[in-house]
Scaffold this active site. Structure first.
Site, PDB file in Angstrom:
ATOM      1  N   ARG A 296      34.593  49.605  49.190  1.00 45.72           N
ATOM      2  CA  ARG A 296      35.325  50.126  48.025  1.00 45.72           C
ATOM      3  C   ARG A 296      34.359  50.374  46.874  1.00 45.72           C
ATOM      4  NH1 ARG A 296      40.320  46.814  45.675  1.00 45.72           N
ATOM      5  NH2 ARG A 296      38.692  45.436  44.939  1.00 45.72           N
TER       6      ARG A 296
ATOM      7  N   ARG B  92      47.837  32.817  40.172  1.00 51.80           N
ATOM      8  CA  ARG B  92      46.511  32.486  40.699  1.00 51.80           C
ATOM      9  C   ARG B  92      46.068  31.081  40.321  1.00 51.80           C
ATOM     10  NH1 ARG B  92      44.741  38.160  41.079  1.00 51.80           N
ATOM     11  NH2 ARG B  92      42.715  38.322  42.054  1.00 51.80           N
TER      12      ARG B  92
ATOM     13  N   ARG C 209      34.231  35.859  42.704  1.00 46.96           N
ATOM     14  CA  ARG C 209      35.687  35.975  42.890  1.00 46.96           C
ATOM     15  C   ARG C 209      36.145  35.136  44.085  1.00 46.96           C
ATOM     16  NH1 ARG C 209      35.683  42.208  43.261  1.00 46.96           N
ATOM     17  NH2 ARG C 209      37.804  42.034  44.048  1.00 46.96           N
TER      18      ARG C 209
ATOM     19  N   ARG D 233      34.437  50.302  41.403  1.00 48.37           N
ATOM     20  CA  ARG D 233      35.097  49.333  40.523  1.00 48.37           C
ATOM     21  C   ARG D 233      34.048  48.353  40.017  1.00 48.37           C
ATOM     22  NH1 ARG D 233      40.520  46.200  42.461  1.00 48.37           N
ATOM     23  NH2 ARG D 233      39.412  44.303  41.913  1.00 48.37           N
TER      24      ARG D 233
ATOM     25  N   LYS E  13      45.882  42.723  49.578  1.00 44.89           N
ATOM     26  CA  LYS E  13      47.109  42.449  48.808  1.00 44.89           C
ATOM     27  C   LYS E  13      47.652  43.699  48.127  1.00 44.89           C
ATOM     28  CE  LYS E  13      45.208  39.501  45.995  1.00 44.89           C
ATOM     29  NZ  LYS E  13      43.837  39.457  46.473  1.00 44.89           N
TER      30      LYS E  13
HETATM   31  P1  B4P Z   1      42.828  44.340  48.180  1.00 47.58           P
HETATM   32  O1  B4P Z   1      42.775  42.989  48.753  1.00 47.58           O
HETATM   33  O2  B4P Z   1      44.163  45.015  48.169  1.00 47.58           O
HETATM   34  O3  B4P Z   1      42.146  44.150  46.792  1.00 47.58           O
HETATM   35  P2  B4P Z   1      42.783  43.834  45.411  1.00 47.58           P
HETATM   36  O4  B4P Z   1      44.264  43.982  45.399  1.00 47.58           O
HETATM   37  O5  B4P Z   1      42.041  44.680  44.498  1.00 47.58           O
HETATM   38  O6  B4P Z   1      42.553  42.294  45.196  1.00 47.58           O
HETATM   39  P3  B4P Z   1      41.568  41.534  44.236  1.00 47.58           P
HETATM   40  O7  B4P Z   1      41.936  40.110  44.418  1.00 47.58           O
HETATM   41  O8  B4P Z   1      40.192  41.900  44.536  1.00 47.58           O
HETATM   42  O9  B4P Z   1      41.819  42.096  42.762  1.00 47.58           O
HETATM   43  P4  B4P Z   1      42.955  41.960  41.644  1.00 47.58           P
HETATM   44  O10 B4P Z   1      43.231  43.339  41.194  1.00 47.58           O
HETATM   45  O11 B4P Z   1      44.136  41.153  42.080  1.00 47.58           O
HETATM   46  O12 B4P Z   1      41.927  45.428  48.916  1.00 47.58           O
HETATM   47  C1  B4P Z   1      40.531  45.428  48.912  1.00 47.58           C
HETATM   48  C2  B4P Z   1      39.956  46.609  49.689  1.00 47.58           C
HETATM   49  O13 B4P Z   1      40.225  46.485  51.095  1.00 47.58           O
HETATM   50  C3  B4P Z   1      40.519  47.975  49.297  1.00 47.58           C
HETATM   51  O14 B4P Z   1      39.441  48.876  49.150  1.00 47.58           O
HETATM   52  C4  B4P Z   1      41.386  48.399  50.459  1.00 47.58           C
HETATM   53  O15 B4P Z   1      41.385  49.788  50.654  1.00 47.58           O
HETATM   54  C5  B4P Z   1      40.727  47.704  51.636  1.00 47.58           C
HETATM   55  N1  B4P Z   1      41.688  47.360  52.671  1.00 47.58           N
HETATM   56  C6  B4P Z   1      42.931  46.859  52.504  1.00 47.58           C
HETATM   57  N2  B4P Z   1      43.532  46.641  53.691  1.00 47.58           N
HETATM   58  C7  B4P Z   1      42.618  47.009  54.661  1.00 47.58           C
HETATM   59  C8  B4P Z   1      42.644  47.009  56.096  1.00 47.58           C
HETATM   60  N3  B4P Z   1      43.717  46.581  56.789  1.00 47.58           N
HETATM   61  N4  B4P Z   1      41.531  47.425  56.731  1.00 47.58           N
HETATM   62  C9  B4P Z   1      40.439  47.850  56.045  1.00 47.58           C
HETATM   63  N5  B4P Z   1      40.364  47.882  54.695  1.00 47.58           N
HETATM   64  C10 B4P Z   1      41.440  47.463  54.003  1.00 47.58           C
HETATM   65  O16 B4P Z   1      42.224  41.123  40.498  1.00 47.58           O
HETATM   66  C11 B4P Z   1      41.066  41.600  39.832  1.00 47.58           C
HETATM   67  C12 B4P Z   1      40.695  40.681  38.670  1.00 47.58           C
HETATM   68  O17 B4P Z   1      41.754  40.659  37.672  1.00 47.58           O
HETATM   69  C13 B4P Z   1      40.487  39.202  39.022  1.00 47.58           C
HETATM   70  O18 B4P Z   1      39.174  38.943  39.483  1.00 47.58           O
HETATM   71  C14 B4P Z   1      40.758  38.552  37.633  1.00 47.58           C
HETATM   72  O19 B4P Z   1      39.661  38.671  36.783  1.00 47.58           O
HETATM   73  C15 B4P Z   1      41.887  39.379  37.057  1.00 47.58           C
HETATM   74  N6  B4P Z   1      43.226  38.848  37.363  1.00 47.58           N
HETATM   75  C16 B4P Z   1      44.170  39.474  38.117  1.00 47.58           C
HETATM   76  N7  B4P Z   1      45.283  38.718  38.212  1.00 47.58           N
HETATM   77  C17 B4P Z   1      45.041  37.581  37.512  1.00 47.58           C
HETATM   78  C18 B4P Z   1      45.799  36.394  37.259  1.00 47.58           C
HETATM   79  N8  B4P Z   1      47.021  36.228  37.769  1.00 47.58           N
HETATM   80  N9  B4P Z   1      45.238  35.434  36.503  1.00 47.58           N
HETATM   81  C19 B4P Z   1      44.021  35.578  35.990  1.00 47.58           C
HETATM   82  N10 B4P Z   1      43.238  36.656  36.193  1.00 47.58           N
HETATM   83  C20 B4P Z   1      43.733  37.660  36.952  1.00 47.58           C
END
Ligand code: B4P
Length: 192
Positions: free
Chosen positions: A128, A89, A145, A134, A14
């Site tokens: 990652r 979410r 998660r 992280r 994402k």
């Molecule tokens: P991503 O899937 O991009 O990971 P993310 O954005 O960090 O999503 P996540 O859901 O984990 O975390 P968020 O910050 O929203 O990528 C993951 C990895 O895959 C990366 O290393 C990337 O390089 C790699 N990758 C991507 N595409 C690829 C491909 N095509 N091939 C190979 N590798 C690839 O949330 C974190 C925390 O914040 C949550 O757990 C929660 O505690 C809180 N939070 C955030 N939003 C919230 C909300 N709305 N409500 C409540 N809590 C919230």
């Protein structure tokens, strides 16, 4: 005006895709996860409140998350639209966002659903963890998660499907390839 969401399990890509798609469409990519992590890093009062929650892989309460998004959407760069990454979410967040959009006299135009299977996303997140360290990318928190996603967020897909907003995209493949798929799928809906 283009108002978009990107939804998918942790590790689906994402954050990676949101930045690219938003740039192409000249709208801001707004990641609630990034906002929380920046606050934790700067040790703001919000950061201190949410740090342990993120480390456990739990969701930050809607009461904190909703107002933060409402404030962010009032900034100048979001006046022509937005791409929200990682928000909403929960069902409560969907309801809140509906209210924000109603106040703006706007609606959502599409919800990009990134699909990737569990083995792939766990492998990405562990990679990652090794590269970036992280604090919520350890195996136990990743598992939590995923569970939280299945329980709280996956059901939202049904809500958006009933509004005919879902644009489903395969998240497996090279990053560029996935970006291309998303842009094509959006273009098919007249969003470009
Ligand atoms: P991503 O899937 O991009 O990971 P993310 O954005 O960090 O999503 P996540 O859901 O984990 O975390 P968020 O910050 O929203 O990528 C993951 C990895 O895959 C990366 O290393 C990337 O390089 C790699 N990758 C991507 N595409 C690829 C491909 N095509 N091939 C190979 N590798 C690839 O949330 C974190 C925390 O914040 C949550 O757990 C929660 O505690 C809180 N939070 C955030 N939003 C919230 C909300 N709305 N409500 C409540 N809590 C919230």
């Amino acid at each position: 005006m283009t108002n978009l969401l990107i939804i998918g399990p942790p590790g689906a890509g994402k954050g990676t895709q949101a930045v690219r798609i938003a740039e192409r469409l000249s709208i801001p990519a707004i990641s609630t996860g990034d906002i929380f992590r920046a606050n934790i890093k700067e040790q703001t009062p919000l950061g201190q409140q949410v740090s342990a929650i993120l480390d456990r892989g739990e969701l930050v309460p809607d009461s904190l998350t909703n107002d933060l998004v409402a404030d962010r959407l009032q900034q100048e760069d979001a006046k022509n639209g937005y791409l929200l990454d990682g928000y909403p979410r929960t069902a409560g967040q969907v309801e809140f966002l509906d209210g924000v959009n109603a106040e703006r006299g706007e609606k959502l135009h599409a919800v990009v659903r990134l699909v990737a299977d569990k083995n792939e996303v766990v492998a990405r997140l562990l990679k990652r963890a090794a590269e970036q360290g992280r604090s919520d990318d350890n195996e136990e928190t990743i598992r939590n998660r995923m569970d939280v996603y299945d329980r709280e967020t996956a059901p939202l897909v049904e809500i958006f499907a009933s509004r005919e907003l879902i644009v489903e995209v395969d998240g497996i493949g090279e990053v560029d390839e996935v970006t291309q798929r998303i842009l094509e799928a959006l273009s098919g809906r007249g969003i470009q």
